[in-house]
Write an enzyme that holds these catalytic residues in place. Structure first.
Site, PDB file in Angstrom:
ATOM      1  N   HIS A   1       0.943  -1.154  -0.116  1.00 56.79           N
ATOM      2  CA  HIS A   1      -0.013   0.127  -0.027  1.00 56.79           C
ATOM      3  C   HIS A   1       0.887   1.424  -0.027  1.00 56.79           C
ATOM      4  O   HIS A   1       0.678   2.250  -0.673  1.00 56.79           O
ATOM      5  CB  HIS A   1      -0.729   0.164   1.234  1.00 56.79           C
TER       6      HIS A   1
ATOM      7  N   ARG B   1      -4.292 -10.002   3.664  1.00 53.10           N
ATOM      8  CA  ARG B   1      -4.845 -11.552   4.212  1.00 53.10           C
ATOM      9  C   ARG B   1      -3.686 -12.454   4.340  1.00 53.10           C
ATOM     10  O   ARG B   1      -4.172 -13.440   4.950  1.00 53.10           O
ATOM     11  CB  ARG B   1      -5.739 -11.891   3.080  1.00 53.10           C
TER      12      ARG B   1
HETATM   13  P1  AMP Z   1      -6.748  -3.517  -0.531  1.00 50.03           P
HETATM   14  O1  AMP Z   1      -6.322  -2.690   0.545  1.00 50.03           O
HETATM   15  O2  AMP Z   1      -6.337  -5.032  -0.367  1.00 50.03           O
HETATM   16  O3  AMP Z   1      -7.864  -3.310  -1.156  1.00 50.03           O
HETATM   17  O4  AMP Z   1      -5.514  -2.903  -1.411  1.00 50.03           O
HETATM   18  C1  AMP Z   1      -5.607  -1.476  -1.795  1.00 50.03           C
HETATM   19  C2  AMP Z   1      -4.682  -1.233  -2.928  1.00 50.03           C
HETATM   20  O5  AMP Z   1      -3.362  -1.600  -2.722  1.00 50.03           O
HETATM   21  C3  AMP Z   1      -5.076  -1.900  -4.087  1.00 50.03           C
HETATM   22  O6  AMP Z   1      -4.968  -1.235  -5.336  1.00 50.03           O
HETATM   23  C4  AMP Z   1      -4.183  -3.026  -4.229  1.00 50.03           C
HETATM   24  O7  AMP Z   1      -3.935  -3.832  -5.773  1.00 50.03           O
HETATM   25  C5  AMP Z   1      -2.766  -2.561  -3.718  1.00 50.03           C
HETATM   26  N1  AMP Z   1      -1.843  -3.723  -3.230  1.00 50.03           N
HETATM   27  C6  AMP Z   1      -2.222  -4.629  -2.439  1.00 50.03           C
HETATM   28  N2  AMP Z   1      -1.287  -5.470  -2.188  1.00 50.03           N
HETATM   29  C7  AMP Z   1      -0.378  -5.073  -2.727  1.00 50.03           C
HETATM   30  C8  AMP Z   1       0.987  -5.192  -3.181  1.00 50.03           C
HETATM   31  N3  AMP Z   1       1.695  -6.418  -2.559  1.00 50.03           N
HETATM   32  N4  AMP Z   1       2.164  -4.542  -3.807  1.00 50.03           N
HETATM   33  C9  AMP Z   1       1.274  -3.361  -4.543  1.00 50.03           C
HETATM   34  N5  AMP Z   1       0.058  -2.934  -4.307  1.00 50.03           N
HETATM   35  C10 AMP Z   1      -0.597  -3.873  -3.594  1.00 50.03           C
END
Ligand code: AMP
Length: 283
Positions: free
Chosen positions: A37, A189
């Site tokens: 993030h 997760r």
């Molecule tokens: P989430 O909080 O899981 O909904 O993710 C929020 C944003 O962070 C989304 O655009 C995801 O694709 C991005 N994201 C999550 N994990 C990663 C990662 N390992 N590397 C880069 N971006 C990520």
């Protein structure tokens, strides 16, 4: 960092910034922040002079038997991490702020997916939930630039399609996947994994690397690349593969032959946790 819960308050703050000619970068998240993030924050920062991060666990995108209740939530920790990386505003609405009265959306943005494949086939309604909340957040924040992670390539692809189809005047940036030292793609997760499952989970990125090596050695047959990756996953006990597929980058349709820009996507279950990973094939 300002932490804002109310839509009107956020709109007022951003309006003041815009009249002074300021630009806005936006990073939507569900919190439980990790280095993935925070890399999106850097990308937003580089392209705008005020960075807004939303932290909202969107009930609309969870199925009835999914982990909405269990999803990790820690706004104090998220706030500290966001502040340390230079986020200007954390927008952390409660459910009522985005879905007044009923807690649900009376109107939704639904992608036309014919046939529904990959996550859309496994999680009916998931992407409508994602697109609906992202459309709402785009209208609330009105960013110049919004940054999403390649980690969720299916989501990023549909958000790109929605942005074009609904004429949002927003530049989208898709930022590369940030990984743990052993290759596992970072994910909120991953905390669900036991120590043993955490080791099995390495097989996803290893399978992608093996397929990528075959690509670099000149293999172009999608079947051959998929077989090479699946063999790695099948050899790992405790990993149940949902799909390991070579697809084209526009609509993520399967291809027979891989080309530069093709994407290899994998989704597998390790214990009760579904893990996603992918790579984009280079020139
Ligand atoms: P989430 O909080 O899981 O909904 O993710 C929020 C944003 O962070 C989304 O655009 C995801 O694709 C991005 N994201 C999550 N994990 C990663 C990662 N390992 N590397 C880069 N971006 C990520």
């Amino acid at each position: 960092v300002h932490v804002i819960q109310h839509v009107d308050h956020l709109r007022a703050l951003l309006a003041e910034h815009r009249v002074r000619g300021g630009t806005v970068g936006f990073v939507p998240t569900m919190g439980a922040l990790h280095a993935g993030h925070l890399s999106l924050v850097d990308a937003a920062r580089a392209r705008s002079d005020l960075v807004v991060m939303s932290v909202f666990v969107n009930p609309l995108q969870f199925g009835p038997n999914e982990d909405f209740a269990a999803y990790p939530r820690d706004l104090a920790a998220d706030r500290a991490q966001a502040a340390s990386r230079g986020v200007d505003v954390v927008f952390a609405p409660d459910t009522e702020a985005l879905y007044p009265k009923t807690g649900a959306a009376p109107v939704r943005v639904i992608p036309e997916l014919d046939p529904p494949r990959w996550e859309a086939a496994v999680r009916p309604g998931h992407f409508a939930g994602v697109l609906t909340v992202v459309a709402k957040l785009f209208n609330i924040v009105r960013p110049d630039v919004a940054v999403f992670g390649q980690k969720d390539i299916q989501q990023a692809t549909l958000i790109r399609a929605m942005t074009a189809a609904l004429d949002f005047p927003i530049d989208l940036v898709i930022a590369p996947i940030v990984r743990e030292a052993d290759g596992l793609a970072m994910s909120s997760r991953n905390v669900y994994l036991s120590a043993e499952e955490r080791i099995h989970a390495r097989a996803l990125s290893r399978a992608l690397r093996v397929a990528e090596e075959r690509w670099r050695a000149g293999e172009r047959s999608a079947d051959a690349l998929e077989s090479a990756g699946k063999a790695v996953l099948d050899a790992e006990t405790g990993v149940r593969t949902d799909y390991f597929a070579v697809v084209e980058p526009e609509r993520l349709e399967p291809v027979g032959r891989a080309a530069p820009g093709s994407i290899i996507m994998v989704t597998a279950r390790v214990g009760r946790t579904r893990l996603l990973d992918n790579i984009i094939l280079g020139a």
